[in-house]
Write a protein that holds these residues in place. Structure first.
Motif, mmCIF file in Angstrom:
data_model
loop_
_atom_site.group_PDB
_atom_site.id
_atom_site.type_symbol
_atom_site.label_atom_id
_atom_site.label_comp_id
_atom_site.label_asym_id
_atom_site.label_seq_id
_atom_site.Cartn_x
_atom_site.Cartn_y
_atom_site.Cartn_z
ATOM 1 N N VAL A 3 -21.477 -32.456 -28.784
ATOM 2 C CA VAL A 3 -20.556 -33.111 -29.714
ATOM 3 C C VAL A 3 -19.123 -32.917 -29.240
ATOM 4 O O VAL A 3 -18.323 -33.874 -29.237
ATOM 5 N N ARG A 4 -18.788 -31.712 -28.812
ATOM 6 C CA ARG A 4 -17.426 -31.438 -28.331
ATOM 7 C C ARG A 4 -17.082 -32.300 -27.119
ATOM 8 O O ARG A 4 -16.016 -32.908 -27.057
ATOM 9 N N LEU A 5 -17.974 -32.345 -26.157
ATOM 10 C CA LEU A 5 -17.696 -33.098 -24.937
ATOM 11 C C LEU A 5 -17.671 -34.602 -25.198
ATOM 12 O O LEU A 5 -16.848 -35.316 -24.613
ATOM 13 N N SER A 6 -18.524 -35.087 -26.061
ATOM 14 C CA SER A 6 -18.503 -36.517 -26.417
ATOM 15 C C SER A 6 -17.195 -36.882 -27.104
ATOM 16 O O SER A 6 -16.612 -37.935 -26.838
ATOM 17 N N HIS A 7 -16.733 -36.003 -27.970
ATOM 18 C CA HIS A 7 -15.452 -36.230 -28.642
ATOM 19 C C HIS A 7 -14.308 -36.208 -27.627
ATOM 20 O O HIS A 7 -13.399 -37.044 -27.693
ATOM 21 N N ARG A 31 -4.319 -30.712 -24.311
ATOM 22 C CA ARG A 31 -4.361 -31.079 -25.730
ATOM 23 C C ARG A 31 -5.770 -31.529 -26.134
ATOM 24 O O ARG A 31 -6.267 -31.194 -27.204
ATOM 25 N N VAL A 32 -6.429 -32.280 -25.264
ATOM 26 C CA VAL A 32 -7.799 -32.718 -25.523
ATOM 27 C C VAL A 32 -8.725 -31.501 -25.610
ATOM 28 O O VAL A 32 -9.570 -31.418 -26.502
ATOM 29 N N ALA A 33 -8.545 -30.559 -24.697
ATOM 30 C CA ALA A 33 -9.360 -29.339 -24.720
ATOM 31 C C ALA A 33 -9.176 -28.600 -26.048
ATOM 32 O O ALA A 33 -10.161 -28.195 -26.682
ATOM 33 N N ILE A 34 -7.953 -28.461 -26.488
ATOM 34 C CA ILE A 34 -7.663 -27.767 -27.748
ATOM 35 C C ILE A 34 -8.280 -28.521 -28.928
ATOM 36 O O ILE A 34 -8.883 -27.916 -29.815
ATOM 37 N N GLU A 35 -8.165 -29.842 -28.923
ATOM 38 C CA GLU A 35 -8.704 -30.664 -30.008
ATOM 39 C C GLU A 35 -10.224 -30.646 -30.064
ATOM 40 O O GLU A 35 -10.812 -31.059 -31.058
ATOM 41 N N THR A 36 -10.859 -30.179 -29.005
ATOM 42 C CA THR A 36 -12.321 -30.118 -28.995
ATOM 43 C C THR A 36 -12.833 -28.677 -28.992
ATOM 44 O O THR A 36 -13.996 -28.435 -28.678
ATOM 45 N N GLY A 37 -11.962 -27.743 -29.344
ATOM 46 C CA GLY A 37 -12.394 -26.369 -29.558
ATOM 47 C C GLY A 37 -12.417 -25.472 -28.340
ATOM 48 O O GLY A 37 -12.955 -24.369 -28.394
ATOM 49 N N TYR A 38 -11.853 -25.926 -27.239
ATOM 50 C CA TYR A 38 -11.800 -25.092 -26.035
ATOM 51 C C TYR A 38 -10.453 -24.392 -25.966
ATOM 52 O O TYR A 38 -9.421 -24.999 -26.218
ATOM 53 N N THR A 39 -10.470 -23.131 -25.602
ATOM 54 C CA THR A 39 -9.224 -22.379 -25.454
ATOM 55 C C THR A 39 -8.816 -22.245 -23.993
ATOM 56 O O THR A 39 -7.673 -21.960 -23.699
ATOM 57 N N ASP A 40 -9.766 -22.493 -23.104
ATOM 58 C CA ASP A 40 -9.486 -22.362 -21.675
ATOM 59 C C ASP A 40 -9.692 -23.723 -20.999
ATOM 60 O O ASP A 40 -10.789 -24.272 -21.024
#
Length: 101
Positions: A52-56, A71-80
């Motif tokens: 779901v995260r990667l599709s988003h 910003r995309v990484a942050i919006e999909t729950g990734y911190t790194d």
């Protein structure tokens, strides 16, 4: 299953989104949740969250919602950013930067 999908999509940017959070939110045991996700989507619960995260992320990149991969990484729950970029490339077979063109 609809409750699971709704909760994951609504919380996709939450870095604390995890199997244990889902178990708590849906008032299910971890094994019941695993059976539910395996039966309905063919993935483990953890892999479903990642899917779901990667599709988003792909949607955000394709739509040009943000001009920054960070910003995309942050919006999909990734911190790194590196973890995000590697997961994206492994899943889709192309680098995140290719989607910004």
């Amino acid at each position: 299953m609809k409750g699971l999908e709704k909760f994951v999509r609504e919380n996709v940017s939450n870095i604390n989104l995890s199997v244990s959070l889902l178990v708590s939110e849906l008032a299910m045991s971890e094994s019941s949740l695993l059976r539910l996700t395996k039966r309905n989507v063919g993935l483990t619960t953890k892999k479903y969250i990642t899917e779901v995260r990667l599709s988003h992320a792909r949607e955000l990149l394709e739509n040009g919602t943000y001009d920054s991969i960070t910003r995309v990484a942050i919006e999909t729950g990734y911190t790194d950013i590196r973890t995000f970029s590697r997961a994206f490339k492994k899943h889709f077979g192309k680098k995140t930067s290719k989607n910004l063109d």
